[in-house]
Design a protein around this motif. Structure first.
Motif, short mmCIF file in Angstrom:
data_model
loop_
_atom_site.label_atom_id
_atom_site.label_comp_id
_atom_site.label_asym_id
_atom_site.label_seq_id
_atom_site.Cartn_x
_atom_site.Cartn_y
_atom_site.Cartn_z
N PRO A 265 -60.49 110.94 76.94
CA PRO A 265 -60.50 109.96 75.84
C PRO A 265 -59.32 110.11 74.89
N GLN A 266 -58.78 111.32 74.78
CA GLN A 266 -57.65 111.52 73.89
C GLN A 266 -56.35 110.97 74.51
N ARG A 267 -55.37 110.67 73.65
CA ARG A 267 -54.06 110.27 74.13
C ARG A 267 -53.28 111.51 74.54
N VAL A 268 -52.64 111.44 75.71
CA VAL A 268 -51.80 112.53 76.20
C VAL A 268 -50.44 111.93 76.53
N VAL A 269 -49.41 112.37 75.81
CA VAL A 269 -48.08 111.76 75.96
C VAL A 269 -47.01 112.86 75.94
N MET A 270 -45.77 112.47 76.21
CA MET A 270 -44.66 113.41 76.23
C MET A 270 -43.55 112.90 75.32
N ALA A 271 -42.86 113.81 74.65
CA ALA A 271 -41.71 113.46 73.82
C ALA A 271 -40.44 113.82 74.59
N ASP A 272 -39.66 112.82 74.98
CA ASP A 272 -38.44 113.05 75.77
C ASP A 272 -37.26 112.45 75.02
N VAL A 273 -36.61 113.25 74.21
CA VAL A 273 -35.51 112.75 73.39
C VAL A 273 -34.28 112.43 74.23
N VAL A 274 -34.14 113.04 75.40
CA VAL A 274 -32.97 112.81 76.24
C VAL A 274 -32.92 111.37 76.72
N ARG A 275 -34.08 110.79 77.02
CA ARG A 275 -34.12 109.41 77.51
C ARG A 275 -34.36 108.40 76.40
N CYS A 276 -34.44 108.85 75.17
CA CYS A 276 -34.65 107.94 74.04
C CYS A 276 -33.40 107.09 73.82
N THR A 277 -33.58 105.81 73.56
CA THR A 277 -32.45 104.89 73.34
C THR A 277 -32.21 104.62 71.86
N GLU A 278 -32.96 105.27 70.99
CA GLU A 278 -32.84 105.02 69.56
C GLU A 278 -32.33 106.24 68.81
N ASN A 279 -31.53 107.07 69.46
CA ASN A 279 -31.13 108.33 68.83
C ASN A 279 -30.26 108.13 67.60
N LYS A 280 -29.41 107.11 67.58
CA LYS A 280 -28.58 106.88 66.40
C LYS A 280 -29.47 106.53 65.21
N GLN A 281 -30.42 105.63 65.42
CA GLN A 281 -31.32 105.26 64.33
C GLN A 281 -32.15 106.45 63.88
N ASN A 282 -32.54 107.29 64.83
CA ASN A 282 -33.30 108.49 64.47
C ASN A 282 -32.46 109.46 63.65
N LEU A 283 -31.17 109.60 63.99
CA LEU A 283 -30.29 110.46 63.21
C LEU A 283 -30.16 109.94 61.78
#
Length: 328
Positions: A265-283
């Protein structure tokens, strides 16, 4: 220019400090004079070509020899030159970025859409500690974890590069934060804002009866099934990393954890910054938080450029609190 070139897989000794041609920026690229970089597990996984499973994957290090010849995924420095289509930056600007490769050199070319102005209140060394580690923490908490004010958040691996940013970010987002770390890092984790700190050498956080809305698992030290016990019925588990191995880990553990997602029932996800396309906005988001004084890089050691192999060797020992950076 000088750069550490990776021609074959192996220990830090395979990194060859040599002279190569300075790169020339493309039309949409910026040439950066690197003033600082950092080392992280991403680098030594590519250096060693481990886990071996990753060599078979798209985006992996390469089957028989490295695809990336100059490692270094974090960069802070000054703009040296710009391509003809670049409009946002000009020579002399102080910038930082997460180009995923090329930081272990005196110069690197970065696309304009991956580059952001350096936080004004940070040195180059401090800024180089930010992109991949803080970006991973931001992605894990805000985007994948969907953190909300007032939530109970647990950060497993709270004293490392990602973990020290995660504790601060969770507090900045208004959460109640518990950090898990070893005895020697308890005071550090408390000092950066954790409301509670669990010493894993004395207590198993999966068996103390506490429940959390969000678990950011950087350390990967407990099985996914055990971690589910600490979540509320609608809580979220975010997988980031885990202990390394030659053949499968940490990739195998993360895939196994994600495989159970449809069954619980819980959400299970992964954080993959290498494939993220919003890194400039995140910076840029991270810059705002840094300049507002809400988060700051925690740096364990700073090595000179010529000692990058020693810095990676130290990081591989697995005990660095905060980030290990390089002054170029």
């Amino acid at each position: 220019m000088k750069a550490f070139v990776l021609r074959s897989y192996g220990s830090p000794d395979v990194l060859d400090l040599t002279d190569i041609d300075k790169p020339v920026p493309g039309d949409d690229e910026v040439l950066i004079r690197v003033r600082a970089t950092s080392v992280q597990p991403y680098d030594w996984h590519f250096m060693r070509g481990e886990p071996y499973l990753a060599r078979l994957m798209a985006g992996g290090p390469g089957l028989r020899k490295p695809k990336i010849n100059i490692l270094g995924a974090d960069v802070a420095g000054q703009v040296e030159a710009v391509g003809k289509d670049v409009t946002e930056f000009r020579p002399g600007d102080e910038v930082f970025a997460m180009p995923k490769q090329g930081g272990f050199a005196e110069y690197v070319c970065v696309r304009e859409d991956e580059l952001a102005p350096k936080p004004k209140n940070l040195s180059f060394e401090q800024a180089a500690a930010v992109p991949m580690a803080a970006g991973t923490a931001l992605l894990g908490l805000r985007d994948q974890g969907r953190i909300q004010p007032g939530q109970e958040v647990l950060v497993n691996g709270a004293s490392g590069g990602v973990g020290t940013f995660a504790v601060q970010l969770a507090k900045a987002f208004g959460a109640e934060v518990t950090g898990v770390c070893s005895t020697r890092n308890v005071d550090l984790v408390r000092s950066i804002g954790a409301d509670e700190v669990i010493d894993y050498t004395k207590e198993d956080f999966t068996r103390n009866g506490r429940r959390y809305d969000l678990l950011l698992d950087v350390a990967g030290s407990r099985p996914g099934s055990a971690c589910r016990r600490v979540l509320t019925p609608k809580g979220t588990y975010v997988a980031v990393g885990g202990p390394s191995g030659r053949w499968l880990q940490p990739a195998g553990r993360i895939f196994a954890t994600l495989a159970m997602a449809p069954l619980v029932p819980q959400r299970v996800v992964m954080a993959d910054v290498v494939r993220c396309t919003e890194n400039k906005q995140n910076l840029m988001t991270l810059t705002e938080l840094i300049e507002d004084g809400k988060i700051t890089p925690i740096i364990d050691r700073c090595y000179p450029f010529e000692e990058i192999p020693a810095a990676i060797g130290y990081l591989e020992e697995g005990h660095a609190p905060g980030k290990v950076v390089i002054a170029v």
